[in-house]
Design a protein around this motif. Structure first.
Motif, PDB file in Angstrom:
ATOM      1  N   LYS A   1       1.833   1.756  -4.100  1.00  0.00           N
ATOM      2  CA  LYS A   1       0.293   2.176  -3.860  1.00  0.00           C
ATOM      3  C   LYS A   1       0.606   3.903  -3.835  1.00  0.00           C
ATOM      4  CE  LYS A   1      -2.534  -1.760  -3.840  1.00  0.00           C
ATOM      5  NZ  LYS A   1      -3.493  -2.185  -2.531  1.00  0.00           N
TER       6      LYS A   1
ATOM      7  N   ILE B   1       2.841  -3.770  -9.073  1.00  0.00           N
ATOM      8  CA  ILE B   1       2.101  -4.581  -7.822  1.00  0.00           C
ATOM      9  C   ILE B   1       1.338  -4.980  -7.786  1.00  0.00           C
ATOM     10  CG2 ILE B   1       0.823  -2.582  -5.832  1.00  0.00           C
ATOM     11  CD1 ILE B   1       2.033  -0.454  -6.844  1.00  0.00           C
ATOM     12  N   GLU B   2       0.208  -5.401  -8.680  1.00  0.00           N
ATOM     13  CA  GLU B   2      -0.905  -5.930  -8.895  1.00  0.00           C
ATOM     14  C   GLU B   2      -0.398  -7.395  -8.634  1.00  0.00           C
ATOM     15  OE1 GLU B   2      -3.835  -5.714  -9.108  1.00  0.00           O
ATOM     16  OE2 GLU B   2      -4.455  -7.611 -10.200  1.00  0.00           O
TER      17      GLU B   2
ATOM     18  N   ASN C   1       3.647   4.669 -15.113  1.00  0.00           N
ATOM     19  CA  ASN C   1       2.170   4.434 -14.123  1.00  0.00           C
ATOM     20  C   ASN C   1       1.983   3.271 -14.222  1.00  0.00           C
ATOM     21  OD1 ASN C   1       2.795   7.219 -13.319  1.00  0.00           O
ATOM     22  ND2 ASN C   1       0.776   8.250 -14.116  1.00  0.00           N
ATOM     23  N   GLN C   2       1.091   2.870 -15.958  1.00  0.00           N
ATOM     24  CA  GLN C   2       0.692   1.457 -15.795  1.00  0.00           C
ATOM     25  C   GLN C   2       1.458   0.490 -15.180  1.00  0.00           C
ATOM     26  OE1 GLN C   2      -2.863   2.120 -18.990  1.00  0.00           O
ATOM     27  NE2 GLN C   2      -1.417   1.396 -19.376  1.00  0.00           N
TER      28      GLN C   2
ATOM     29  N   LEU D   1       3.124   6.203  -5.905  1.00  0.00           N
ATOM     30  CA  LEU D   1       2.738   6.005  -7.516  1.00  0.00           C
ATOM     31  C   LEU D   1       1.247   6.516  -7.525  1.00  0.00           C
ATOM     32  CD1 LEU D   1       2.535   4.512 -10.257  1.00  0.00           C
ATOM     33  CD2 LEU D   1       0.275   3.116  -9.397  1.00  0.00           C
ATOM     34  N   LYS D   2       0.690   7.167  -6.288  1.00  0.00           N
ATOM     35  CA  LYS D   2      -0.407   8.308  -7.127  1.00  0.00           C
ATOM     36  C   LYS D   2       0.038   9.576  -7.090  1.00  0.00           C
ATOM     37  CE  LYS D   2      -4.894   8.405  -7.135  1.00  0.00           C
ATOM     38  NZ  LYS D   2      -5.136   8.657  -7.929  1.00  0.00           N
TER      39      LYS D   2
ATOM     40  N   GLU E   1       1.517  10.209  -9.483  1.00  0.00           N
ATOM     41  CA  GLU E   1       0.578  10.478 -11.018  1.00  0.00           C
ATOM     42  C   GLU E   1       0.614  12.074 -11.088  1.00  0.00           C
ATOM     43  OE1 GLU E   1      -1.634   6.496 -11.794  1.00  0.00           O
ATOM     44  OE2 GLU E   1      -2.514   7.795 -10.605  1.00  0.00           O
TER      45      GLU E   1
ATOM     46  N   ASP F   1       1.044  -0.935  -0.318  1.00  0.00           N
ATOM     47  CA  ASP F   1       0.147  -0.066   0.007  1.00  0.00           C
ATOM     48  C   ASP F   1       1.161   1.537  -0.161  1.00  0.00           C
ATOM     49  OD1 ASP F   1      -2.296  -1.472  -0.209  1.00  0.00           O
ATOM     50  OD2 ASP F   1      -2.887  -0.574   2.144  1.00  0.00           O
TER      51      ASP F   1
ATOM     52  N   LYS G   1      -8.152   2.780  -4.115  1.00  0.00           N
ATOM     53  CA  LYS G   1      -7.713   3.288  -5.023  1.00  0.00           C
ATOM     54  C   LYS G   1      -8.812   4.952  -4.090  1.00  0.00           C
ATOM     55  CE  LYS G   1      -8.043   5.206  -9.327  1.00  0.00           C
ATOM     56  NZ  LYS G   1      -9.141   6.483  -9.679  1.00  0.00           N
TER      57      LYS G   1
ATOM     58  N   ARG H   1       1.927  -0.134 -11.133  1.00  0.00           N
ATOM     59  CA  ARG H   1       0.879  -0.524 -10.949  1.00  0.00           C
ATOM     60  C   ARG H   1       0.243  -2.036 -11.449  1.00  0.00           C
ATOM     61  NH1 ARG H   1      -2.905   2.586 -13.648  1.00  0.00           N
ATOM     62  NH2 ARG H   1      -2.345   4.491 -12.669  1.00  0.00           N
ATOM     63  N   GLN H   2       0.863  -2.505 -12.185  1.00  0.00           N
ATOM     64  CA  GLN H   2       0.922  -3.682 -12.353  1.00  0.00           C
ATOM     65  C   GLN H   2       1.422  -5.004 -12.021  1.00  0.00           C
ATOM     66  OE1 GLN H   2      -1.379  -6.002 -14.184  1.00  0.00           O
ATOM     67  NE2 GLN H   2      -2.351  -3.812 -15.094  1.00  0.00           N
TER      68      GLN H   2
END
Lengths: 85, 604
Positions: B521, B567-568, B560-561, B524-525, B528, B518, B592, B564-565
Motif C-alpha cells: 500500500k 491488494i484488496e 493504481n486502481q 502504491l501511495k 501515485e 501494508d 489510508k 489497489r484491487q
C-alpha cells in the motif's frame, strides 16, 4: 492468580460479548508478538544489508511494522481497559 | 416406479412397527431403545459440529501429513465421537473441500473403522455389566441445561452430554426389552447353522445397519440379544460382519453430493469392507478359533460371548487395515480407474470445490470457497497478463520485470470481456450462490463477507484492465519512445505488484501475511505521487502531446486502481492460522491516513 484467570475465562464463556472481546484481545496479543519478532528480524537485516537501495526498502518495511505495532498496542490497551471495567 | 416405492415404503414400515407394538410390548421397548439410541447419535453429532470451528482444520493439517498420523486421527476421532459414520461424513466433506488428499482420507477412514470397535468393548464390557441408565439420567439433565446456554462451546457440550445420555438410555431399554422378550419368544429357534446361516445373518446385519445408518446401533442390538441368549454366537458374528459392511452406506450417501475424490473415498471404503466381509465369511470357523485363543490369553471366560464378539469386531477391522495399508496405492489406482477424473479443460468454468458435501460443515464450506476464490484469482492473473500483452506463464518467472516487459513490446489483441465471461463469470456466480446457502451467524458472516469482497475486487479489477488495455495496445508499440516507455512503466508496476503479492501468498515464514500487504500500500501511495511528477515533466519537455498526457493520466489511475484491487483481493483472501489472529490483523492493518503518516515520516 491462576484461579482468578480461570474464573475470568469461565465468566467470559458465559457472556457472549465478553467472550468476543477476550478473543479479540487474545488475537491482538498474538499478532503483536509476531510483529515484535518481525521487527527484530528486520533490524538485523538492515544491519547486515550492504546494498543501499535494498536497505532503504527494508527500512520502509520496518517503519510500517513499527506503526502497526503502535496501533495494535493502543487497540489492546483500550480493550484491556474495557475488560477491567 | 421408484417414486411409488418410496411413497409406500414409509407407511409400510409404520404399519409393520405399529402392529409389532400392538402384539408385543417387549418389541415396543426394544424399538424405543433403538430410537432413543439413534436420537442420541444425532445429538452427539450436533454437539461435535459445534467444535468444528477453526480448530478442526488446524488439527487436520498437522495430523494427516503421515499415514500413521491419519490412522491415529481417524482412530481417535471415532473413539471420541463413537461414530465412524460421522468421521466418514466429515472426512468426505474435508476431501471435497480440498482440505485433505485421497490417501489421507483413506487413512482417516481406516483408522476410524478401528476406532469404532472401542464401542463394542464399551457396550459389552461396561454397558451390560453396570446399571447404565443410572449414568444416563444426570447426563440428560446436565446436557439439556447446557443446551439452553448461549455460548457455542457450552451448547456443544450440552448436546454431547445429552447425546451420551440418550445412548445409555437407549441401550438400557434395548436390554430391558430383550430380557423381557426371552420369557415370551426364543429367537434362537430361528438360528441357522452352516454357511447358509452366515450368509443370511450377514445380509440381515447389512440391511439393519443400512436402515438405522449406524453400525453402533446394530452392534448394541446384537450384543444385548447375545447377552440374553436370544442369538447364537455364530449368528451374532455374521450379523457383526453385516454391520461392518452396511456401515459404509453413510459414506456412500455422504459422497453422492461430493466431488470425484469424495466418491472415490466412499468406493474405497466399500471395497475395503466388502473384501474383508467376504474373507471373514469364508474363514469364519478358523477366525472363531483365533478369537477363542485371544479370549483365553486376555482372560475371558469361554462363555463370555459378548466380549468375544468385541474381540471379533476388533480383529475384523484391524486385520482389514493391516492387509489394506500396503495395498493402498493399488486401491487408489483401482478407485481412480473406476471413477476417472474429468478433463480439466471441460470444467474450467465450473466450480471444482463447491459442492453439497462441502456445505456439510461451515469450516469445510469456507475452505472450499477460499480454494475456489484462489482458482478465480489464478485465472484472473492470466487474464491480466494477456490484457497487458504479456505472457501469463512468464509473469512469475525469474526474469527481471523490466526485461520481461521489454521482450513483449508488441501489442497482442485479447478480449478481456470474453475471457471474463468464459472463465470467471459463472464461477463468481457459483460462489455467490454457495455463500447464500450458508447460515449467516456472526462468526461466519465476517469470513464469508471477506470472500465475497475478494471476488468482487477481482471482477472490478478486470474491468479496469479492460479500460487500461485500450490505450495500452495503442501506445506500447508507438513510434514515440516516451509514451511507449510510460505505458511499459505501467505494465511494470502491475507485474511487480503481482510478484510481490505472490511472494506474500506463498511465504510460509510470514506469520502476518495480511499485514505484509501494508508495504505494498505504501509503494502504491508513493508511486501515485510520482506519476504526477513524471507527467508534468513530460509535458514540460513536450515529449508527449496533450491527448497522450490525458490518456496517460487516466490510465495511470486505472493502474493504481488495479493494484489497489489486487491488494484488496489478497487482504480479504489471506488468513492467519487462527480466526482470532486474522481478525486482529485486519484491525491492525494501516488505513489510508496511517499510510500517509508513515510516508510523511519518511519524507521528513
Amino acid at each position: 492468580m491462576k484461579i482468578k484467570k480461570l474464573l475470568k475465562k469461565l465468566n467470559a464463556h458465559l457472556d457472549k460479548k465478553k467472550e468476543q472481546e477476550m478473543q479479540s484481545a487474545e488475537g491482538l496479543s498474538k499478532v503483536l508478538k509476531k510483529l515484535k519478532r518481525k521487527e527484530q528480524k528486520l533490524q538485523k537485516q538492515i544491519k547486515n544489508e550492504s546494498d543501499a537501495e535494498e536497505r532503504e526498502f527494508i527500512e520502509q518495511e520496518l517503519k510500517i511494522v513499527h506503526s502497526q505495532r503502535k496501533k495494535g498496542i493502543q487497540l489492546l490497551s483500550d480493550l484491556r481497559k474495557k475488560e477491567s471495567k | 416406479m421408484k417414486n411409488t416405492l418410496r411413497k409406500i415404503l414409509l407407511p409400510t414400515i409404520f404399519i409393520i412397527l405399529a402392529y409389532g407394538f400392538w402384539v408385543s410390548p417387549d418389541f415396543k421397548e426394544i424399538s424405543a431403545g433403538v430410537a432413543i439410541f439413534l436420537f442420541g447419535m444425532i445429538a452427539l453429532e450436533e454437539g461435535f459440529k459445534a467444535f468444528t470451528g477453526g480448530i478442526l482444520e488446524k488439527v487436520l493439517r498437522r495430523s494427516t501429513d503421515r499415514m500413521w498420523k491419519s490412522l491415529s486421527f481417524g482412530f481417535t476421532a471415532a473413539t471420541v465421537m463413537q461414530s465412524s459414520s460421522l468421521v466418514s461424513v466429515i472426512t468426505i466433506s474435508f476431501l471435497s473441500a480440498g482440505l485433505i488428499g485421497l490417501v489421507e482420507g483413506m487413512g482417516i477412514i481406516f483408522g476410524a473403522n478401528v476406532g469404532t470397535t472401542t464401542g463394542a468393548w464399551l457396550i459389552a464390557g461396561f454397558g451390560l455389566k453396570v446399571k447404565i441408565s443410572a449414568y444416563a439420567m444426570p447426563m440428560l439433565v446436565f446436557g439439556v441445561i447446557l443446551i439452553f446456554q448461549k455460548a457455542k462451546s457450552l451448547n456443544g457440550i450440552g448436546y454431547i452430554l445429552a447425546g451420551l445420555g440418550f445412548l445409555f438410555l437407549g441401550i438400557h431399554h434395548m436390554k430391558e426389552g430383550f430380557e423381557a422378550f426371552q420369557h415370551t419368544i426364543t429367537l434362537t429357534d430361528y438360528a441357522m447353522n452352516g454357511f447358509a446361516g452366515v450368509v443370511v445373518f450377514t445380509l440381515i446385519g447389512i440391511i439393519a445397519t443400512i436402515i438405522m445408518q449406524s453400525s453402533h446401533a446394530t452392534l448394541v442390538l446384537i450384543i444385548t440379544a447375545l447377552s440374553v441368549q436370544q442369538l447364537t454366537y455364530e449368528n451374532a458374528l455374521a450379523l457383526a460382519i453385516g454391520a461392518n459392511v452396511g456401515t459404509t452406506i453413510t459414506a456412500v450417501l455422504g459422497s453422492l453430493t461430493s466431488n470425484r475424490d469424495g466418491k472415490r473415498l466412499a468406493l474405497a471404503d466399500v471395497l475395503f469392507k466388502v473384501a474383508a466381509g467376504i474373507v471373514f465369511m469364508v474363514l469364519l470357523q478358523p477366525i472363531m478359533g483365533v478369537v477363542d485363543s485371544i479370549a483365553r490369553v486376555i482372560g475371558l471366560a469361554a462363555d463370555d460371548y459378548t466380549l468375544k464378539l468385541a474381540v471379533f469386531h476388533t480383529i475384523f477391522n484391524i486385520a482389514g487395515v493391516i492387509i489394506m495399508i500396503p495395498l493402498l496405492n493399488r486401491l487408489v489406482a483401482v478407485v481412480s480407474a473406476i471413477i476417472p477424473s474429468e478433463d480439466e479443460a471441460s470444467f474450467a468454468s465450473t466450480p471444482k470445490y463447491l459442492n453439497a458435501s462441502a456445505l456439510e460443515f461451515t469450516d469445510t464450506a469456507i475452505e472450499a470457497l477460499r480454494l475456489e476464490t484462489d482458482r478465480i484469482y489464478e485465472k484472473a492473473i492470466d487474464i491480466i497478463a494477456s490484457g497487458l500483452s504479456l505472457d501469463g506463464d512468464q509473469i512469475f518467472s525469474d526474469a527481471k520485470v523490466k526485461q520481461l516487459v521489454k521482450a513483449h513490446d508488441k501489442p497482442i489483441q485479447f478480449d478481456v470481456d470474453e475471457a471474463y465471461v468464459n472463465e470467471i463469470k459463472s464461477l463468481y456466480g457459483a460462489i455467490l450462490d454457495f455463500i447464500n446457502q450458508l447460515p449467516g451467524d456472526t462468526a461466519n458472516s465476517k469470513q464469508l463477507n471477506r470472500i465475497h469482497l475478494a471476488n468482487q475486487a477481482i471482477v472490478i479489477l478486470l474491468k479496469d484492465v479492460k479500460h487500461l488495455q485500450k490505450n495500452l495496445l495503442l501506445f506500447i508499440g508507438s513510434d514515440n519512445p516516451q509514451i511507449a516507455n510510460e505505458y511499459n512503466y505501467l505494465r511494470t508496476r502491475i507485474t511487480k505488484a503481482l510478484r510481490r503479492l505472490e511472494k506474500i501468498r506463498h511465504d510460509d515464514d510470514s506469520e502476518t501475511s495480511i499485514l505484509a500487504l501494508d508495504a505494498l500500500k505504501l509503494t502504491l501511495k508513493k508511486n501515485e505521487g510520482l506519476l504526477h511528477e513524471r507527467m508534468e515533466q513530460l509535458i514540460r519537455d513536450s515529449s508527449i502531446s496533450t491527448e497522450m498526457a490525458i490518456s496517460l493520466m487516466k490510465d495511470g489511475n486505472y493502474t493504481n486502481q488495479i493494484i489497489r484491487q489486487l491488494i484488496e483481493v489478497n487482504s480479504n483472501y489471506l488468513k492467519s492460522e487462527e480466526q482470532v489472529e486474522t481478525d486482529a490483523e485486519h484491525l491492525v492493518a494501516l488505513d489510508k491516513d496511517e499510510i500517509d503518516t508513515v510516508l510523511g515520516e519518511k519524507n521528513e
